[in-house]
Scaffold this motif. Structure first.
Motif, short mmCIF file in Angstrom:
data_model
loop_
_atom_site.label_atom_id
_atom_site.label_comp_id
_atom_site.label_asym_id
_atom_site.label_seq_id
_atom_site.Cartn_x
_atom_site.Cartn_y
_atom_site.Cartn_z
N ALA A 115 0.83 -1.21 0.00
CA ALA A 115 0.00 0.00 0.00
C ALA A 115 0.87 1.26 0.00
O ALA A 115 0.59 2.21 -0.74
CB ALA A 115 -0.93 -0.01 1.21
N THR A 116 1.92 1.25 0.79
CA THR A 116 2.84 2.39 0.83
C THR A 116 3.51 2.58 -0.52
O THR A 116 3.65 3.71 -1.01
CB THR A 116 3.89 2.20 1.94
N ARG A 117 3.92 1.48 -1.14
CA ARG A 117 4.54 1.54 -2.46
C ARG A 117 3.57 2.13 -3.48
O ARG A 117 3.95 2.95 -4.32
CB ARG A 117 4.97 0.13 -2.91
N LEU A 118 2.30 1.73 -3.42
CA LEU A 118 1.30 2.27 -4.33
C LEU A 118 1.21 3.79 -4.19
O LEU A 118 1.23 4.52 -5.18
CB LEU A 118 -0.07 1.64 -4.06
N LEU A 119 1.13 4.25 -2.96
CA LEU A 119 1.04 5.70 -2.74
C LEU A 119 2.30 6.41 -3.21
O LEU A 119 2.22 7.47 -3.84
CB LEU A 119 0.77 5.98 -1.25
N GLY A 137 1.98 8.86 -6.29
CA GLY A 137 1.97 10.23 -5.78
C GLY A 137 0.68 10.61 -5.08
O GLY A 137 0.48 11.75 -4.70
N MET A 138 -0.19 9.63 -4.89
CA MET A 138 -1.45 9.90 -4.18
C MET A 138 -1.22 9.91 -2.68
O MET A 138 -0.28 9.29 -2.18
CB MET A 138 -2.50 8.84 -4.52
N THR A 139 -2.10 10.58 -1.99
CA THR A 139 -2.13 10.52 -0.53
C THR A 139 -3.27 9.59 -0.13
O THR A 139 -4.14 9.29 -0.96
CB THR A 139 -2.39 11.91 0.08
N PRO A 140 -3.30 9.14 1.12
CA PRO A 140 -4.44 8.32 1.54
C PRO A 140 -5.78 9.04 1.33
O PRO A 140 -6.77 8.41 0.95
CB PRO A 140 -4.16 8.07 3.02
N LEU A 146 -8.22 4.08 -10.74
CA LEU A 146 -8.28 2.62 -10.82
C LEU A 146 -7.32 2.09 -11.89
O LEU A 146 -6.64 1.09 -11.68
CB LEU A 146 -9.71 2.16 -11.09
N ALA A 147 -7.26 2.77 -13.02
CA ALA A 147 -6.33 2.36 -14.08
C ALA A 147 -4.89 2.50 -13.61
O ALA A 147 -4.05 1.62 -13.88
CB ALA A 147 -6.57 3.18 -15.35
N ALA A 148 -4.58 3.58 -12.90
CA ALA A 148 -3.22 3.77 -12.38
C ALA A 148 -2.85 2.68 -11.38
O ALA A 148 -1.72 2.19 -11.37
CB ALA A 148 -3.08 5.15 -11.74
N MET A 149 -3.81 2.29 -10.56
CA MET A 149 -3.54 1.24 -9.58
C MET A 149 -3.28 -0.10 -10.28
O MET A 149 -2.38 -0.84 -9.91
CB MET A 149 -4.73 1.14 -8.62
N LEU A 150 -4.04 -0.39 -11.33
CA LEU A 150 -3.81 -1.63 -12.08
C LEU A 150 -2.48 -1.58 -12.81
O LEU A 150 -1.76 -2.59 -12.88
CB LEU A 150 -4.96 -1.89 -13.05
N ALA A 151 -2.12 -0.41 -13.32
CA ALA A 151 -0.80 -0.26 -13.96
C ALA A 151 0.31 -0.49 -12.94
O ALA A 151 1.35 -1.08 -13.26
CB ALA A 151 -0.68 1.13 -14.59
N PHE A 152 0.10 -0.05 -11.72
CA PHE A 152 1.04 -0.30 -10.62
C PHE A 152 1.24 -1.81 -10.44
O PHE A 152 2.38 -2.28 -10.32
CB PHE A 152 0.51 0.35 -9.34
N LEU A 153 0.17 -2.56 -10.45
CA LEU A 153 0.28 -4.02 -10.32
C LEU A 153 0.99 -4.63 -11.52
O LEU A 153 1.83 -5.52 -11.37
CB LEU A 153 -1.09 -4.66 -10.14
N GLU A 154 0.66 -4.14 -12.70
CA GLU A 154 1.29 -4.67 -13.91
C GLU A 154 2.80 -4.42 -13.93
O GLU A 154 3.54 -5.20 -14.52
CB GLU A 154 0.68 -4.03 -15.15
N ALA A 155 3.22 -3.35 -13.29
CA ALA A 155 4.65 -3.01 -13.29
C ALA A 155 5.48 -3.94 -12.41
O ALA A 155 6.71 -3.95 -12.51
CB ALA A 155 4.83 -1.57 -12.82
#
Length: 97
Positions: free
Chosen positions: A28-32, A36-39, A52-61
């Motif tokens: 979760a910390t890595r995602l933020l 560059g998002m805050t909680p 949501l697309a950025a979060m999925l791209a995070f997983l794909e990376a």
């Protein structure tokens, strides 16, 4: 048996993946950090297709996370990638696919 994307709305699948991602504090910390998002951003924009697309791209990376998430959600990694593409909408090159 794994479900296919046809059985999952892209936004709903992405929200499930977001819940999985936030379930582990280091991830979760890595995602933020990466996005560059805050909680607060995440809480207020969790239903935004861009987020949501950025979060999925995070997983794909990070393939290990992508595979682990897909296994936890009982979908294929390709389904998560397809959900990201659907949430991003049409590209700027027209419909040539």
């Amino acid at each position: 048996m794994r479900a296919s994307l046809t059985n999952n709305d892209p936004a709903q699948l992405a929200l499930r993946a977001l819940v999985w991602t936030l379930g582990e504090p280091d991830r979760a910390t890595r995602l933020l950090d990466v996005t560059g998002m805050t909680p607060i951003d995440l809480r207020t924009r969790a239903d935004d297709p861009v987020v949501l697309a950025a979060m999925l791209a995070f997983l794909e990376a990070h393939q290990p996370d992508l595979i682990a998430c897909a296994e936890a959600l009982e979908v294929r990694p390709e389904d998560l990638a397809a959900a990201r593409r659907a949430l991003e909408g049409p590209d700027d090159f027209g419909d040539y696919a």
